[in-house]
Structures are given as C-alpha cells and as structure tokens.
Scaffold this motif. Structure first.
Motif, short mmCIF file in Angstrom:
data_model
loop_
_atom_site.label_atom_id
_atom_site.label_comp_id
_atom_site.label_asym_id
_atom_site.label_seq_id
_atom_site.Cartn_x
_atom_site.Cartn_y
_atom_site.Cartn_z
N ALA A 181 0.84 -1.21 0.00
CA ALA A 181 0.00 0.00 0.00
C ALA A 181 0.87 1.25 0.00
CB ALA A 181 -0.93 -0.01 1.22
N LEU A 182 1.94 1.24 0.78
CA LEU A 182 2.84 2.39 0.80
C LEU A 182 3.52 2.59 -0.54
CD1 LEU A 182 4.35 2.02 4.37
CD2 LEU A 182 2.93 3.91 3.54
N GLU A 183 3.85 1.49 -1.21
CA GLU A 183 4.44 1.60 -2.55
C GLU A 183 3.46 2.28 -3.50
OE1 GLU A 183 6.77 -1.20 -5.76
OE2 GLU A 183 5.03 -2.09 -4.75
N ARG A 184 2.20 1.89 -3.42
CA ARG A 184 1.17 2.48 -4.29
C ARG A 184 1.03 3.98 -4.09
NH1 ARG A 184 -1.94 -2.08 -3.70
NH2 ARG A 184 -2.93 -1.24 -1.86
N ILE A 185 1.04 4.43 -2.84
CA ILE A 185 0.78 5.87 -2.62
C ILE A 185 2.04 6.72 -2.68
CG2 ILE A 185 -1.36 5.43 -1.35
CD1 ILE A 185 0.15 6.22 1.22
N TYR A 195 13.74 0.94 5.13
CA TYR A 195 13.51 2.12 5.97
C TYR A 195 12.85 1.71 7.29
CZ TYR A 195 14.16 4.81 1.62
OH TYR A 195 14.65 5.35 0.46
N ALA A 196 11.87 0.80 7.21
CA ALA A 196 11.14 0.37 8.41
C ALA A 196 12.05 -0.38 9.38
CB ALA A 196 9.95 -0.50 8.01
N SER A 197 12.98 -1.15 8.85
CA SER A 197 13.87 -1.93 9.72
C SER A 197 15.00 -1.09 10.28
CB SER A 197 14.45 -3.11 8.94
OG SER A 197 15.33 -2.64 7.93
N GLY A 198 15.21 0.09 9.71
CA GLY A 198 16.30 0.94 10.16
C GLY A 198 17.63 0.61 9.50
N HIS A 199 17.62 -0.36 8.55
CA HIS A 199 18.87 -0.72 7.85
C HIS A 199 19.34 0.41 6.95
CE1 HIS A 199 18.79 -4.55 9.60
NE2 HIS A 199 18.03 -5.17 8.74
N ARG A 200 18.40 1.18 6.46
CA ARG A 200 18.74 2.34 5.62
C ARG A 200 17.90 3.52 6.07
NH1 ARG A 200 18.91 -0.88 0.30
NH2 ARG A 200 21.02 -1.69 0.40
N ASN A 201 18.48 4.69 5.96
CA ASN A 201 17.75 5.92 6.25
C ASN A 201 17.44 6.62 4.94
OD1 ASN A 201 17.79 5.80 9.10
ND2 ASN A 201 19.92 6.41 9.09
N PRO A 202 16.18 7.01 4.76
CA PRO A 202 15.82 7.65 3.49
C PRO A 202 16.43 9.05 3.37
CG PRO A 202 13.97 7.70 5.00
CD PRO A 202 15.04 6.89 5.66
N ARG A 203 16.74 9.40 2.14
CA ARG A 203 17.18 10.76 1.86
C ARG A 203 15.98 11.69 2.09
NH1 ARG A 203 18.00 8.28 -2.96
NH2 ARG A 203 16.65 9.81 -3.94
N LEU A 204 16.25 12.97 2.18
CA LEU A 204 15.20 13.97 2.41
C LEU A 204 14.10 13.84 1.37
CD1 LEU A 204 14.03 16.46 3.82
CD2 LEU A 204 15.49 17.87 2.34
N GLU A 205 14.46 13.66 0.11
CA GLU A 205 13.47 13.53 -0.96
C GLU A 205 12.51 12.37 -0.71
OE1 GLU A 205 13.56 12.05 -5.57
OE2 GLU A 205 15.14 13.43 -4.95
N GLN A 206 13.05 11.23 -0.27
CA GLN A 206 12.22 10.06 0.00
C GLN A 206 11.34 10.29 1.23
OE1 GLN A 206 12.49 8.85 -2.89
NE2 GLN A 206 12.96 6.73 -2.41
N ARG A 207 11.89 10.92 2.27
CA ARG A 207 11.09 11.22 3.47
C ARG A 207 9.91 12.12 3.09
NH1 ARG A 207 16.11 12.50 6.02
NH2 ARG A 207 15.39 14.64 6.23
N LEU A 208 10.18 13.11 2.26
CA LEU A 208 9.11 14.02 1.84
C LEU A 208 8.07 13.31 0.99
CD1 LEU A 208 11.12 17.29 1.11
CD2 LEU A 208 9.62 16.81 3.06
N LYS A 209 8.48 12.35 0.17
CA LYS A 209 7.53 11.56 -0.62
C LYS A 209 6.57 10.82 0.30
CE LYS A 209 9.27 10.04 -5.08
NZ LYS A 209 9.84 8.90 -5.81
N ILE A 210 7.13 10.19 1.33
CA ILE A 210 6.30 9.43 2.28
C ILE A 210 5.37 10.38 3.02
CG2 ILE A 210 6.35 8.01 4.38
CD1 ILE A 210 9.10 6.92 3.31
N GLU A 211 5.92 11.46 3.55
CA GLU A 211 5.13 12.43 4.30
C GLU A 211 4.01 13.02 3.45
OE1 GLU A 211 5.90 16.77 6.27
OE2 GLU A 211 7.42 15.23 6.65
N ASN A 212 4.32 13.47 2.24
CA ASN A 212 3.31 14.06 1.36
C ASN A 212 2.24 13.06 0.96
OD1 ASN A 212 4.46 16.63 1.41
ND2 ASN A 212 5.80 16.18 -0.32
N ALA A 213 2.65 11.82 0.70
CA ALA A 213 1.67 10.79 0.34
C ALA A 213 0.69 10.55 1.48
CB ALA A 213 2.38 9.50 -0.05
N LEU A 214 1.19 10.48 2.71
CA LEU A 214 0.31 10.26 3.87
C LEU A 214 -0.59 11.47 4.10
CD1 LEU A 214 2.80 8.47 6.26
CD2 LEU A 214 0.90 7.44 4.99
#
Length: 131
Positions: A85-89, A100-119
């Motif tokens: 579902a997160l991939e879709r939005i 990102y969820a496991s903490g193995h990688r931290n998203p770049r600012l652009e990716q964080r903003l994509k997630i935030e804006n989608a939500l």
C-alpha cells in the motif's frame, strides 16, 4: 495556541520521545503508543507542580505535534499500511520501504518528503469522504 513538537525515535530498547521546544517533557516505551502515553503522563505530572517549577505553557492552550523518524513511523503504522500500500501511494518500492522500516537504511530527504506528502494527501482524501 502553542504547538509542542514531540520527537519520537526508535532505539535499541524501544521508543524514546521528547519535546523539541519545551524542557522536561520526555517519555519512553516498548511501542510508540506506550511512548506517547508516557509523554502524556509526564505532562500530567508537570501540571501538578507549583510555582516556578511548573512550565508556563501549561497555563495556556497547547497542542502536541508528533514528529517521527521514518523507521518509527513505518513501524507504528505497519498494522494499517502494508509495504504494498505504501508503494502504491508513495511510488517507493516495497523492498526500499522495508529497509527504511527496519532501520537498515535511512531515506534521503526527498524520500522522506515523498512518504510524508503521500500520507498527508491520503489524509486529505479521507477527510473528504462521506458515508
């Protein structure tokens, strides 16, 4: 109305929260929900203080704004949003979201903003729904 920004982060023991713009507000727990409740309990304890020890914001109207690190947010809502579902939005592939969820990688600012804006966009869409 004053906005108290609460930062919630994941650590090796669970979750830790603290106010970015007010002293003495802290909380923790095994889950985000426990951490948020501990923060609310901390604020209730602060209300019981008197005189100079009581923070001034408690005498006025205030609201709490929660700011999550990406791993904490994705883990908190994992029972509501699947990686699919997160991939879709968001347009971010599921494997990357899992990193990102496991903490193995931290998203770049652009990716964080994509997630935030989608939500946020999903929230706006849901607010416009009537049944």
């Amino acid at each position: 109305m004053k906005t108290i920004k609460i930062i919630i982060e994941r650590n090796e023991d669970g979750f830790w929260g603290y106010a970015e713009n007010e002293k003495a507000i802290v909380g923790g727990g095994d889950t985000v929900q426990e951490c948020k409740q501990d923060i609310l309990d901390c604020i209730e304890t602060l209300k019981e203080l008197n005189g100079d020890n009581k923070p001034g914001f408690l005498d006025k109207e205030y609201e709490l704004l929660y700011k999550f690190d990406t791993a904490s947010l994705l883990n908190y809502y994992k029972g509501i949003f699947t990686n699919s579902a997160l991939e879709r939005i968001t347009g971010i592939n599921q494997k990357q979201i899992q990193h990102y969820a496991s903490g193995h990688r931290n998203p770049r600012l652009e990716q964080r903003l994509k997630i935030e804006n989608a939500l946020h966009n999903l929230g706006k869409e849901l607010l416009a729904v009537e049944l």
